[in-house]
Design a protein around this motif. Structure first.
Motif, mmCIF file in Angstrom:
data_model
loop_
_atom_site.group_PDB
_atom_site.id
_atom_site.type_symbol
_atom_site.label_atom_id
_atom_site.label_comp_id
_atom_site.label_asym_id
_atom_site.label_seq_id
_atom_site.Cartn_x
_atom_site.Cartn_y
_atom_site.Cartn_z
ATOM 1 N N GLY A 1 22.354 18.994 0.049
ATOM 2 C CA GLY A 1 21.316 19.327 0.812
ATOM 3 C C GLY A 1 20.291 20.421 0.327
ATOM 4 N N TYR A 2 20.352 20.681 -0.961
ATOM 5 C CA TYR A 2 19.430 21.475 -1.742
ATOM 6 C C TYR A 2 17.859 20.836 -1.875
ATOM 7 N N GLN A 3 17.009 21.491 -1.484
ATOM 8 C CA GLN A 3 15.637 20.931 -1.978
ATOM 9 C C GLN A 3 15.528 21.407 -3.551
ATOM 10 N N THR A 4 15.140 20.436 -4.101
ATOM 11 C CA THR A 4 15.178 20.243 -5.471
ATOM 12 C C THR A 4 13.872 19.852 -6.189
ATOM 13 N N VAL A 5 13.513 20.894 -7.436
ATOM 14 C CA VAL A 5 12.615 20.300 -8.267
ATOM 15 C C VAL A 5 12.922 19.775 -9.369
ATOM 16 N N LEU A 6 12.369 18.371 -9.959
ATOM 17 C CA LEU A 6 12.767 17.914 -10.995
ATOM 18 C C LEU A 6 12.001 18.414 -12.141
ATOM 19 N N CYS A 7 12.768 18.708 -13.392
ATOM 20 C CA CYS A 7 12.062 19.125 -14.603
ATOM 21 C C CYS A 7 13.055 18.920 -15.659
ATOM 22 N N PRO A 8 13.504 17.792 -15.935
ATOM 23 C CA PRO A 8 14.334 17.336 -16.875
ATOM 24 C C PRO A 8 13.548 17.582 -18.447
ATOM 25 N N ARG A 9 14.439 17.631 -19.021
ATOM 26 C CA ARG A 9 14.240 17.982 -20.706
ATOM 27 C C ARG A 9 13.351 16.923 -21.166
ATOM 28 N N LEU A 10 13.735 15.637 -20.988
ATOM 29 C CA LEU A 10 13.309 14.416 -21.071
ATOM 30 C C LEU A 10 12.880 13.749 -19.704
#
Length: 530
Positions: A388-397
């Motif tokens: 249930g964590y709010q999440t920001v996506l910043c994957p290397r690729l």
């Protein structure tokens, strides 16, 4: 039915064609082109229906003066460019805006100054990409796909200074990005003045990734206030990162009594979680940091601790902590440490942000945000979202901009020969990572990260950032179903001209040899994995 389908396809095509002609990045959700033009010149005026919009009018006036030489005057009665703040009856997105462009008047409206600011940015882009200052008659309606549209700059490894940071904030505003993650502490240097511990910047600020002997460079607290205010004027929140318990080498150089040791490759890498005074020390740092950054968000790192925590297994203070708290291994020690530091931050009425390793630490989900960065570990994203964590996506690729953007480039990073071309940035679909409707609202948005191991100056930074920042903006703003990379490239050609006028050394994906990659000093193989 077939006729209706054909008409629908025709409408979508015509709207896409009109958008491609608009010159606006990120492309608006709705752009209906009419007949005729509004001509920007010194006779036009700007006004507003609410005093909250005065600063926005002033901002637009100054942008037109500096970039076009047009002296727009404020005149509330019968202004030819009118800013209208509307009551928010439907609780719509504060970033949403509407623009009505007619030959005699432009009206920019929204339910929040933020949205009207973005409307003015769209008008500014139309002005800068138009011929003879003629803005096409159109009806525009727009709102972002995601609330978090971020960019991270690593200044521990290379210090850029106030003016360059302001320039980046200007371009972020130009592309409707709203979150500046400022990576100020790490192994090479500590870049933030802390009054209670002056040696953090005076000693910890010495050197950078490529040159350990450089004189101390850091931001004073006055500098920080100036930059935070500058960002706020552009509706950008600034989030500092105070990295812990790893990546602490520079801090430990200044105050070695708080060091938990390191490894051969990463000396003095950690803070000491076995000493009670470590928690007081770091809490005092967070107190000053929280005052300087009013967004109520501080990134506490939490990544890669295993790179330099081998001394924890023999440190008597840490062994006593493990026995006392019944911590089975070093990972448990790390989680104990992070829970205590997160609690210190929560007591300051701020939320904590962590790299995705900390999804395993069972921190309170309502006070915590996770960054998913390890694209090779999708299970870690699943852990964050399932909990249930709010999440920001910043994957290397494809969202690490220190990775090269062309297969022929030699001086940025790759991942098993993979790299980050502009199209992959543009096509990144954050919602595709949600496995059900409950997970979709947990994905706050996306962020690109620029680590600076391979950056030795402003020119190199610009080369990595432009034009991928434009693709990032569209990936963060535009719904996936309305993306059109071919149309984007058409608009991008106009923006490349703006980069040239601004004196930026940028990569041109349409003419790759126009600005060749400039060699930079190497310190380690660039195919490394971290």
């Amino acid at each position: 039915m077939r006729l209706l389908y054909s008409l629908l396809i025709l409408f979508i095509y015509l709207n896409a064609f009109a958008q491609a002609q608009s010159g606006i990045i990120p492309v608006p959700r709705k752009f209906v082109k009419g007949n005729g033009y509004f001509t920007l010149n010194n006779q036009q005026t700007i006004g507003y229906n609410n005093s909250q919009l005065k600063a926005l009018a002033y901002y637009f006036q100054n942008e037109l003066l500096s970039q076009k030489g047009i002296t727009l005057q404020q005149k509330n009665a019968q202004a030819t460019i009118l800013l209208m703040l509307k009551p928010d009856k439907k609780k719509t997105d504060s970033s949403a805006y509407q623009i009505s462009i007619k030959p005699g008047q432009i009206i920019v409206s929204g339910n929040h100054p933020n949205g009207i600011f973005y409307g003015l940015i769209s008008i500014l882009q139309l002005a800068l990409t138009s011929k003879n200052n003629q803005i096409p008659v159109a009806e525009i309606s727009d709102a972002p796909a995601y609330g978090w549209r971020g960019l991270m700059l690593d200044e521990s490894r290379h210090f850029f200074g106030k003016e360059k940071v302001k320039s980046i904030l200007n371009w972020m505003a130009f592309y409707k990005l709203n979150t500046f993650h400022w990576h100020l502490t790490d192994e090479p240097a500590w870049r933030l003045e802390i009054k209670q511990y002056p040696d953090l910047s005076l000693i910890g600020g010495i050197g950078d990734y490529l040159n350990a002997g450089l004189p101390a460079q850091f931001y004073t607290q006055a500098d920080v206030r100036e930059i935070v205010d500058y960002a706020a004027e552009r509706f950008i929140k600034v989030i500092p990162e105070i990295d812990m318990p790893g990546h602490a080498t520079a801090a430990n150089k200044a105050y070695p009594e708080y060091s938990g040791g390191g490894s051969a490759g990463h000396p003095e890498f950690t803070f000491n979680p076995g000493l009670e005074k470590t928690y007081a020390y770091l809490s005092n740092i967070l107190k000053e940091t929280s005052v300087l950054f009013p967004a109520g968000l501080i990134h506490l790192g939490g990544d890669e601790v295993s790179y330099g925590n081998e001394k924890w297994s023999s440190n008597p203070d840490i062994l006593k902590l493990r026995e006392r708290e019944k911590l089975k291994d070093n990972a448990a020690v790390e989680h104990y440490f992070m829970k205590r530091m997160a609690d210190s931050l929560y007591q300051l009425n701020a939320r904590a942000i962590f790299w995705d390793e900390m999804a395993d630490a069972d921190l309170p989900k309502e006070k915590t945000i996770m960054y998913w960065w390890r694209q090779e570990k999708p299970a870690q994203l699943r852990t964050a979202l399932t909990k249930g964590y709010q999440t920001v996506l910043c994957p290397r690729l494809p969202l690490y901009f220190d990775f090269v953007q062309d297969s022929t480039h030699q001086y940025g990073r790759k991942w098993n020969k993979l790299y980050n071309p502009i199209e992959q940035v543009y096509q990144f679909d954050a919602l595709a990572f949600a496995q059900n409707e409950q997970e979709k609202p947990l994905i706050l948005g996306i962020q690109a990260n620029i680590w600076t191991e391979t950056v030795d100056g402003n020119q190199r930074l610009d080369y990595l950032l432009f034009p991928r920042i434009a693709a990032l903006a569209e990936a963060a703003w535009t719904p996936q179903k309305t993306k059109d990379f071919k149309a984007f490239n058409t608009i991008l050609t106009q923006h490349l001209e703006l980069y040239s006028k601004a004196g930026l050394y940028y990569y041109n994906p349409l003419k790759p040899l126009q600005n060749p990659e400039i060699p930079v000093k190497r310190k380690k193989p660039l195919n490394y994995k971290d």
